[in-house]
Scaffold this active site. Structure first.
Site, PDB file in Angstrom:
ATOM      1  N   VAL A 476       0.837  -1.204   0.000  1.00  0.00           N
ATOM      2  CA  VAL A 476       0.000   0.000   0.000  1.00  0.00           C
ATOM      3  C   VAL A 476       0.869   1.249   0.000  1.00  0.00           C
ATOM      4  CG1 VAL A 476      -1.706   1.325   1.314  1.00  0.00           C
ATOM      5  CG2 VAL A 476      -1.949  -1.148   1.108  1.00  0.00           C
ATOM      6  N   THR A 555       1.348   0.883   7.746  1.00  0.00           N
ATOM      7  CA  THR A 555       1.751  -0.415   8.274  1.00  0.00           C
ATOM      8  C   THR A 555       0.535  -1.115   8.875  1.00  0.00           C
ATOM      9  OG1 THR A 555       2.177   0.248  10.574  1.00  0.00           O
ATOM     10  CG2 THR A 555       3.918   0.703   8.954  1.00  0.00           C
ATOM     11  N   SER A 556       0.753  -2.339   9.340  1.00  0.00           N
ATOM     12  CA  SER A 556      -0.245  -3.013  10.181  1.00  0.00           C
ATOM     13  C   SER A 556       0.352  -3.205  11.562  1.00  0.00           C
ATOM     14  CB  SER A 556      -0.628  -4.365   9.563  1.00  0.00           C
ATOM     15  OG  SER A 556       0.537  -5.176   9.404  1.00  0.00           O
ATOM     16  N   GLY A 664      -2.164 -11.500  -4.862  1.00  0.00           N
ATOM     17  CA  GLY A 664      -1.954 -10.493  -3.832  1.00  0.00           C
ATOM     18  C   GLY A 664      -3.220 -10.009  -3.156  1.00  0.00           C
ATOM     19  N   LYS A 682     -13.177  -5.135  11.165  1.00  0.00           N
ATOM     20  CA  LYS A 682     -13.935  -4.139  10.403  1.00  0.00           C
ATOM     21  C   LYS A 682     -15.353  -3.987  10.949  1.00  0.00           C
ATOM     22  CE  LYS A 682     -11.272  -4.988   6.173  1.00  0.00           C
ATOM     23  NZ  LYS A 682     -11.270  -5.540   4.806  1.00  0.00           N
TER      24      LYS A 682
END
Length: 819
Positions: A476, A555-556, A664, A682
């Site tokens: 991303v 980032t995560s 991906g 979510k």
């Protein structure tokens, strides 16, 4: 006649005199010209250092040699270029001055002190030598040059080092003086005579003041002040990169700007030219063709009501307060009489409506003297507690906006204070002149540069600024950098300055004061010398006076998400697709929003749900409009949308997962998607946005994998083992198909509870056709029933997510209301 004043410049000394000579001779063609000169560059500082050394009993030999070398170098350079230059005369004058100086220094050394009268006679020696050097250069061109002695013609009152001219008395002396009416007059600046005929100096910017005095005394057609800048700017060009030149100012505007810190002219310089209505023009010695800034009776509004922004730094606010102030006649008079006796200048005054306190600003250099005289004046009141201890607040600045047109326009003050608010600055005091020509705010000194920058943008440009720092250079992050690179020139054409000042990964961070070249970001990051820490970012923002800093977290990473409240509290916007913060504890969820509200920063996370789809914003808008969430069903995972869509086409679960992974669409470890936890996160965000107090553990999550499936081992081992789950799904698919249904992995909010599970839905259901990576959300609310509001679109892929982050980034632009 016209008066031209020239100060020091960046040119070499001999070159400076030649440039000035050329300008003067060109002017002389159209009108007789009088020239006022400062000392050669560095000479006055040298003279001050000589006096200080003599007082301290130190050797003055080296400083004297330095002074003599400066003067003789100029004389020798001009003599070498012009054979008919009268070196003997000029060198003789210089020798006389050096002898005078040497004798005075001996006396100072013996006394261990320097009387002000002697100091005045020394520090203006540079001006007297300068005019002789220049007059001789004019005569080389066969033009008559007459040196005027201001200690014979200009009368001033006051101390030896800070006198004020008596214009009327000086005009009479000039009128009676048999000065030639042809050729060039050359006068040293900075000095005059007192009533006793003794030499005095005119203080700060004395040479500019001398030019204004001379212009008033001879009724000059114009007074030109030649400097190293093209004129007066609407802000300090050294501090605001897009400061604009002002074509014309009124005397009053120029006075206000200079009083509050503009350095081109001193307030006392404007007095004589304004009194006798003499136009003044500020021009550039290094760019003589530039028209400069005209200062006259009239102002031209042009495109801007506010003409300029100025700042006065190193200011101290004095607050005299206490019950003894109220109703006590003469308290203000006593305060300012005491300050006046100490020869302290007051910059700004405010008084509370309750009469409980009087506050005023002075230069910080006068702070200790002010404290002494006030405590002495009010010793009795302080000892009897009629007054509180006098407060001195240091490290302040006064920021002012100035313009004649401000009187006729509403909303100027509101716009000014909104600009200050954008910088999150604390306003200590406010003052506005009775003429409504200026508004001033006293603020923390460390915030002055930011305040000027934002105020200038809001009043003089339509520029919107985004100062970005990005952490996370994965899929991303890279897509976002590509989009930013492509859009930067397009945004610039729309008056949007989006600069990425820092890019970081888990190991290092690259920063650039001018903004990183995004086409070469990888190389910059490789060479990065710092790390992504809040302290490093705060220091960079402070050092570079960035006014709208944004942290983009691509980032995560949970440890970065845990710092969001700190980022916001420090004045950064936060934009992120990282769901970790919004799905952490409910207490932290509230803490982030409280930090954002306190600092007026934005926390934007539209891509937490639905990637680039406007899910969060839509739900927030509904709730804000008084709507209420009744129920929700949604396909919230692009990867599971793809996988379950492939099941419709006859693929097995293992085949569909392998293709999704290869393309991906899934996380590197597909178990992260198949566990259902991504959908649960979510769904939790949706629930919380709807006002439900809920933790992640409260959500009932059904894994995509069968309950008896062993998902242990490495990623490769898991993928090899996955076909064992195909039979289970084949049975589910066939059962659903018999009923005309398809399988979907759905997040559901119903009856105040949340669950994520595999659902069989028919053709009438809004989620029936959702596959191939699409997301769809069906929102049932008070306003949207029985037919739900459906949001549908692609919810997977780096480009889509990056576009959503980009959209959030654009929402950090400060909104500006035009006045």
């Amino acid at each position: 006649m016209q008066v031209l004043k020239f100060g020091g410049s960046s040119l070499a000394d001999a070159q400076r005199y030649k440039v000035v000579r050329d300008i003067v001779l060109d002017k002389q063609k159209s009108a007789n010209t009088a020239v006022v000169l400062s000392a050669p560059k560095g000479v006055t500082n040298n003279l001050v250092a000589l006096v200080d050394a003599a007082i301290a009993g130190l050797s003055t030999t080296d400083l004297m040699a330095q002074l003599e070398n400066t003067i003789h170098s100029i004389i020798n350079d001009l003599t070498a270029e012009y054979p008919n230059y009268d070196k003997a005369h000029v060198a003789g004058i210089a020798a006389e001055k050096f002898t005078f100086l040497a004798n005075r220094l001996k006396g100072i050394s013996l006394l261990g002190e320097c009387p002000e009268s002697v100091n005045a006679s020394i520090i203006c020696l540079g001006e007297f030598i300068s005019v002789e050097i220049f007059a001789a250069l004019v005569r080389v061109s066969d033009v008559q040059a007459t040196v005027i002695n201001p200690t014979k013609l200009i009368v001033a009152h006051g101390g030896f080092l800070e006198s004020q001219a008596d214009i009327e008395a000086s005009r009479k002396l000039f009128a009676a003086s048999p000065l030639p009416q042809t050729g060039v007059w050359v006068m040293p600046g900075f000095c005059a005579q007192n009533a006793a005929g003794e030499l005095v100096t005119l203080g700060r910017n004395g040479s500019d003041y001398s030019a204004a005095i001379l212009a008033a005394c001879i009724d000059a057609e114009v007074c030109e002040i030649w400097t190293d800048v093209d004129g007066v700017y609407n802000a300090d060009p050294n501090k605001v990169y897009n400061a604009q030149l002002v074509e014309q100012l009124s005397y009053q505007e120029a006075m206000e700007l200079s009083y509050f810190g503009a350095k081109v002219l001193h307030p006392k310089t404007i007095g004589p030219i304004a009194q006798y209505h003499i136009p003044c023009r500020i021009r550039n010695t290094l760019n003589p063709v530039a028209p400069g800034t005209l200062i006259t009776n009239e102002s031209t509004d042009g495109d801007h009501v506010v003409k300029g922004i100025s700042t006065l730094n190193d200011v101290t606010m004095v607050n005299v307060a206490g019950p003894g102030m109220k109703g006590m006649v003469g308290m203000a008079s006593r305060i300012f009489d005491a300050i006046s006796r100490a020869k302290i200048s007051v910059v700004l005054i405010t008084q509370s409506s309750s009469e409980y306190s009087i506050s005023f600003c002075i230069h910080s250099s006068d702070s200790s003297r002010a404290q002494d005289v006030l405590e002495q004046e009010f010793e009795l009141e302080l000892s009897n507690q009629l007054l509180e201890p006098i407060e001195f607040r240091d490290h302040l600045s006064v920021v002012s906006i100035v313009g004649d047109g401000m009187r006729m326009h509403k909303g100027i003050a509101a716009k000014f204070f909104a600009s200050l608010s954008q910088t999150n600055v604390n306003i200590v005091a406010i003052a506005q002149g009775s003429s409504e020509r200026s508004i001033s705010a006293v603020i923390e000194g460390k915030k002055a540069q930011d305040a000027i920058k934002v105020t200038h943008q809001n009043f003089f440009t339509n520029l919107h600024v985004i100062d970005a720092f990005m952490v996370g250079c994965g899929t991303v992050g890279k897509a976002l950098i590509q989009q930013l690179t492509k859009q930067q020139p397009i945004l610039k054409a729309r008056n949007i300055s989006l600069q990425v000042y820092g890019i970081a990964n888990s190991r290092k961070m690259a920063v650039d004061n001018a903004g990183l070249n995004l086409a070469e970001w990888q190389q910059a990051l490789e060479n990065g010398q710092s790390k992504f820490t809040l302290e490093n970012l705060k220091r960079f923002v402070s050092d570079n006076h960035l006014i709208n800093p944004v942290i983009i977290d691509c980032t995560s990473n949970e440890s970065i998400a845990d710092q969001y409240a700190d980022f916001l509290a420090a004045g950064f916007h936060v934009v992120t697709p990282n769901k970790k913060a919004n799905t952490s504890s409910m207490a932290f969820y509230h803490q982030i929003r409280e930090a954002a509200a306190e600092t007026n920063r934005r926390f934007l996370y539209e891509t937490n749900v639905g990637a680039g789809l406007p899910v969060i914003d839509t739900l927030q808008s509904l709730i804000s409009a008084g709507d209420e969430l009744i129920g929700f069903q949604g396909i919230l995972s692009g990867s599971l949308s793809f996988i379950f869509g492939k099941l419709d086409e006859g693929m097995s679960l293992s085949q569909a997962t392998a293709i999704a992974r290869d393309n991906g669409f899934t996380e590197p470890d597909p178990r992260d998607d198949l566990s259902g936890m991504d959908v649960a996160r979510k769904l939790l965000i949706m629930a919380r946005e709807a006002g439900m107090e809920m933790e992640l553990s409260d959500i009932d999550v059904e894994s995509v994998l069968p309950a008896d499936f062993n998902a242990d081992g490495s990623i490769d081992e898991f993928m090899t083992n996955l076909p064992k789950a195909d039979a289970h799904y084949q049975a589910l698919i066939e059962s659903a198909k018999e009923k005309g249904q398809v399988l979907r992995y759905v997040g559901i909010i119903e009856d105040g509870k949340c669950r994520c599970s595999i659902q069989a839905v028919g053709a009438e259901h809004p989620l029936y056709a959702i596959k191939d990576g699409e997301n769809a959300l069906a929102i049932h609310s008070l306003y949207y029933q029985p037919i739900p509001l459906v949001i549908r679109g692609y919810g997977a892929g780096a480009d889509v997510t990056a576009a959503g982050v980009f959209a959030d980034l654009m929402r950090t632009m400060p909104w500006k209301r035009e006045v």
